[in-house]
Write an enzyme that holds these catalytic residues in place. Structure first.
Site, PDB file in Angstrom:
ATOM      1  N   ARG A  21       1.623 -29.869  70.165  1.00  0.00           N
ATOM      2  CA  ARG A  21       1.311 -28.442  70.193  1.00  0.00           C
ATOM      3  C   ARG A  21       0.664 -28.202  71.554  1.00  0.00           C
ATOM      4  NH1 ARG A  21      -3.337 -27.006  66.651  1.00  0.00           N
ATOM      5  NH2 ARG A  21      -1.890 -26.944  64.912  1.00  0.00           N
ATOM      6  N   ASP A  48      -5.701 -31.471  65.955  1.00  0.00           N
ATOM      7  CA  ASP A  48      -6.185 -30.435  66.877  1.00  0.00           C
ATOM      8  C   ASP A  48      -6.942 -31.124  68.009  1.00  0.00           C
ATOM      9  OD1 ASP A  48      -5.278 -28.417  65.206  1.00  0.00           O
ATOM     10  OD2 ASP A  48      -7.254 -27.925  64.403  1.00  0.00           O
TER      11      ASP A  48
HETATM   12  P1  FDA Z   1      -4.719 -15.316  75.844  1.00  0.00           P
HETATM   13  O1  FDA Z   1      -6.114 -15.733  75.585  1.00  0.00           O
HETATM   14  O2  FDA Z   1      -4.295 -14.990  77.228  1.00  0.00           O
HETATM   15  O3  FDA Z   1      -4.392 -14.115  74.878  1.00  0.00           O
HETATM   16  C1  FDA Z   1      -3.168 -13.377  74.921  1.00  0.00           C
HETATM   17  C2  FDA Z   1      -3.288 -12.180  73.992  1.00  0.00           C
HETATM   18  O4  FDA Z   1      -3.404 -12.644  72.636  1.00  0.00           O
HETATM   19  C3  FDA Z   1      -4.542 -11.353  74.197  1.00  0.00           C
HETATM   20  O5  FDA Z   1      -4.340 -10.391  75.197  1.00  0.00           O
HETATM   21  C4  FDA Z   1      -4.739 -10.753  72.819  1.00  0.00           C
HETATM   22  O6  FDA Z   1      -3.846  -9.669  72.616  1.00  0.00           O
HETATM   23  C5  FDA Z   1      -4.328 -11.864  71.910  1.00  0.00           C
HETATM   24  N1  FDA Z   1      -5.476 -12.725  71.498  1.00  0.00           N
HETATM   25  C6  FDA Z   1      -5.736 -13.967  71.928  1.00  0.00           C
HETATM   26  N2  FDA Z   1      -6.831 -14.458  71.319  1.00  0.00           N
HETATM   27  C7  FDA Z   1      -7.272 -13.489  70.495  1.00  0.00           C
HETATM   28  C8  FDA Z   1      -8.354 -13.385  69.573  1.00  0.00           C
HETATM   29  N3  FDA Z   1      -9.211 -14.391  69.397  1.00  0.00           N
HETATM   30  N4  FDA Z   1      -8.510 -12.235  68.888  1.00  0.00           N
HETATM   31  C9  FDA Z   1      -7.633 -11.206  69.038  1.00  0.00           C
HETATM   32  N5  FDA Z   1      -6.580 -11.247  69.885  1.00  0.00           N
HETATM   33  C10 FDA Z   1      -6.389 -12.364  70.589  1.00  0.00           C
HETATM   34  N6  FDA Z   1      -7.276 -24.557  71.285  1.00  0.00           N
HETATM   35  C11 FDA Z   1      -7.806 -25.792  71.459  1.00  0.00           C
HETATM   36  O7  FDA Z   1      -8.586 -25.995  72.379  1.00  0.00           O
HETATM   37  N7  FDA Z   1      -7.446 -26.807  70.609  1.00  0.00           N
HETATM   38  C12 FDA Z   1      -6.557 -26.629  69.598  1.00  0.00           C
HETATM   39  O8  FDA Z   1      -6.251 -27.572  68.863  1.00  0.00           O
HETATM   40  C13 FDA Z   1      -6.007 -25.333  69.403  1.00  0.00           C
HETATM   41  N8  FDA Z   1      -5.125 -25.073  68.400  1.00  0.00           N
HETATM   42  C14 FDA Z   1      -4.495 -23.849  68.338  1.00  0.00           C
HETATM   43  C15 FDA Z   1      -3.480 -23.606  67.389  1.00  0.00           C
HETATM   44  C16 FDA Z   1      -2.777 -22.428  67.403  1.00  0.00           C
HETATM   45  C17 FDA Z   1      -1.681 -22.212  66.418  1.00  0.00           C
HETATM   46  C18 FDA Z   1      -3.094 -21.419  68.377  1.00  0.00           C
HETATM   47  C19 FDA Z   1      -2.310 -20.142  68.443  1.00  0.00           C
HETATM   48  C20 FDA Z   1      -4.117 -21.626  69.264  1.00  0.00           C
HETATM   49  C21 FDA Z   1      -4.837 -22.819  69.242  1.00  0.00           C
HETATM   50  N9  FDA Z   1      -5.883 -23.026  70.144  1.00  0.00           N
HETATM   51  C22 FDA Z   1      -6.395 -24.301  70.275  1.00  0.00           C
HETATM   52  C23 FDA Z   1      -6.489 -21.889  70.877  1.00  0.00           C
HETATM   53  C24 FDA Z   1      -5.931 -21.726  72.268  1.00  0.00           C
HETATM   54  O9  FDA Z   1      -6.369 -22.766  73.088  1.00  0.00           O
HETATM   55  C25 FDA Z   1      -6.390 -20.379  72.872  1.00  0.00           C
HETATM   56  O10 FDA Z   1      -7.778 -20.361  72.969  1.00  0.00           O
HETATM   57  C26 FDA Z   1      -5.948 -19.164  72.062  1.00  0.00           C
HETATM   58  O11 FDA Z   1      -4.665 -19.311  71.560  1.00  0.00           O
HETATM   59  C27 FDA Z   1      -5.987 -17.888  72.961  1.00  0.00           C
HETATM   60  O12 FDA Z   1      -5.111 -18.030  74.026  1.00  0.00           O
HETATM   61  P2  FDA Z   1      -3.643 -17.368  74.093  1.00  0.00           P
HETATM   62  O13 FDA Z   1      -2.681 -18.463  74.453  1.00  0.00           O
HETATM   63  O14 FDA Z   1      -3.331 -16.663  72.853  1.00  0.00           O
HETATM   64  O15 FDA Z   1      -3.679 -16.429  75.367  1.00  0.00           O
END
Ligand code: FDA
Length: 305
Positions: free
Chosen positions: A182, A131
């Site tokens: 990732r 990560d």
């Molecule tokens: P965005 O934040 O735009 O969210 C899109 C939609 O997803 C929202 O409108 C909502 O519906 C839903 N959503 C997102 N987050 C939510 C929450 N917390 N609760 C409820 N609904 C939510 N980051 C990092 O810095 N280092 C890492 O190693 C990782 N590893 C990682 C693994 C995996 C499998 C995932 C999915 C994510 C990570 N992340 C991470 C976190 C990533 O950087 C990011 O903060 C989150 O995925 C939220 O961003 P989205 O891409 O989902 O888009």
């Protein structure tokens, strides 16, 4: 960045609050995002997710350890997870944070622990994902990854964050290792000097990085709950003739479960990041910060008790 988000990300690093949370147990609504306190509890979730066609990456929670003994115990926990996955023939691999394995204490000893872990993954035909944490650990993590990927190749992968200006250059720099990335937007609080302050710029860079990785021929794990980005990827892979074994979608346990299932039912590879363990506090606070509306769930769950 909203004030609420800033406060939550600040609180996520508080050692005192972390200790208090550990004593309190998996509450405050954290059970929505954390699979359980033990490996056994997490393995039950793995089996359940696998039975619905979802792959898993298991994360033994923890970060920022303060002694070599704590880091040694964390390494043992990761190896136990790899062995449990192997013993039950589960469709899962592991994710981990280098600060939990002592990166801040001694990078040499951290590398030794990581070599033990990745060697175990290789022996058991599994995989270890590093990560990515906050900016201060970005270069040390990449340097350690370079050592590991040189020695173990495809058994180890890393995360790149689209909010950092440097990530596209990192992709170029690491290209010769045939890296398995990732790709994520990024979850920490970073200053404008190093990270895009606007969401639109992050999303734009995220799409550029995803397309570049997909076209590079190396494996891409696209980790997001953002439906617009997911739909864009679906169209892009179709138009570019990229087959489904070259990439997977990843989402976090407890977030958008219906979308997770829908993608798997459509035949895409979908992997769920399943965190477990007593050290859930920092992870939980970052999930709240991503979506401050989640704080309402927490308050409601506290009121119910
Ligand atoms: P965005 O934040 O735009 O969210 C899109 C939609 O997803 C929202 O409108 C909502 O519906 C839903 N959503 C997102 N987050 C939510 C929450 N917390 N609760 C409820 N609904 C939510 N980051 C990092 O810095 N280092 C890492 O190693 C990782 N590893 C990682 C693994 C995996 C499998 C995932 C999915 C994510 C990570 N992340 C991470 C976190 C990533 O950087 C990011 O903060 C989150 O995925 C939220 O961003 P989205 O891409 O989902 O888009």
């Amino acid at each position: 960045m909203s004030i609420m988000r800033t406060i939550l990300l600040h609180l996520s690093k508080s050692r005192l609050a972390n200790q208090a949370a550990q004593r309190y147990g998996l509450r405050l609504g954290a059970e929505r995002f954390v699979a359980g306190l033990t490996l056994d509890a997490a393995m039950r979730k793995v089996r359940e997710l696998n039975s619905r066609g979802l792959l898993v990456t298991l994360d033994h929670l923890g970060e920022y350890v303060f002694s070599e003994e704590e880091a040694d115990r964390a390494a043992v926990a990761v190896i136990e997870a790899l062995e449990a996955i192997h013993a039950s023939d589960a469709q899962a691999n592991v994710s981990l944070k280098l600060t939990q394995l002592g990166l801040d204490l001694s990078s040499g000893r951290c590398l030794q622990r990581m070599s033990g872990i990745v060697a175990t993954a290789k022996r058991l035909h599994s995989f270890v994902r590093i990560d990515m944490e906050d900016y201060a650990h970005n270069e040390p993590a990449i340097a350690l990854y370079e050592r590991l990927v040189s020695d173990y190749g495809r058994y180890v992968g890393i995360v790149l964050q689209a909010y950092l200006y440097k990530s596209l250059q990192d992709m170029e720099r690491l290209h010769s290792y045939a890296p398995n990335y990732r790709l994520v937007k990024g979850a920490y609080k970073e200053p404008e000097e190093v990270a895009f302050p606007n969401k639109e710029d992050v999303d734009h860079n995220f799409i550029t990085m995803i397309e570049r990785q997909l076209l590079s021929g190396h494996y891409a794990a696209i980790a997001t709950h953002d439906e617009q980005i997911i739909n864009h990827v679906k169209q892009f892979v179709k138009a570019s003739g990229i087959t489904r074994e070259r990439y997977e979608f990843q989402m976090l346990y407890g977030i958008r479960p219906a979308l997770q299932q829908q993608l798997a039912d459509e035949g895409y590879k979908v992997r769920i990041y399943v965190p477990y363990g007593v050290d859930w506090y920092g992870y939980f606070m970052r999930r709240l910060a991503e979506r401050p509306e989640n704080v309402r769930f927490v308050l409601r769950s506290m009121l119910k008790r």
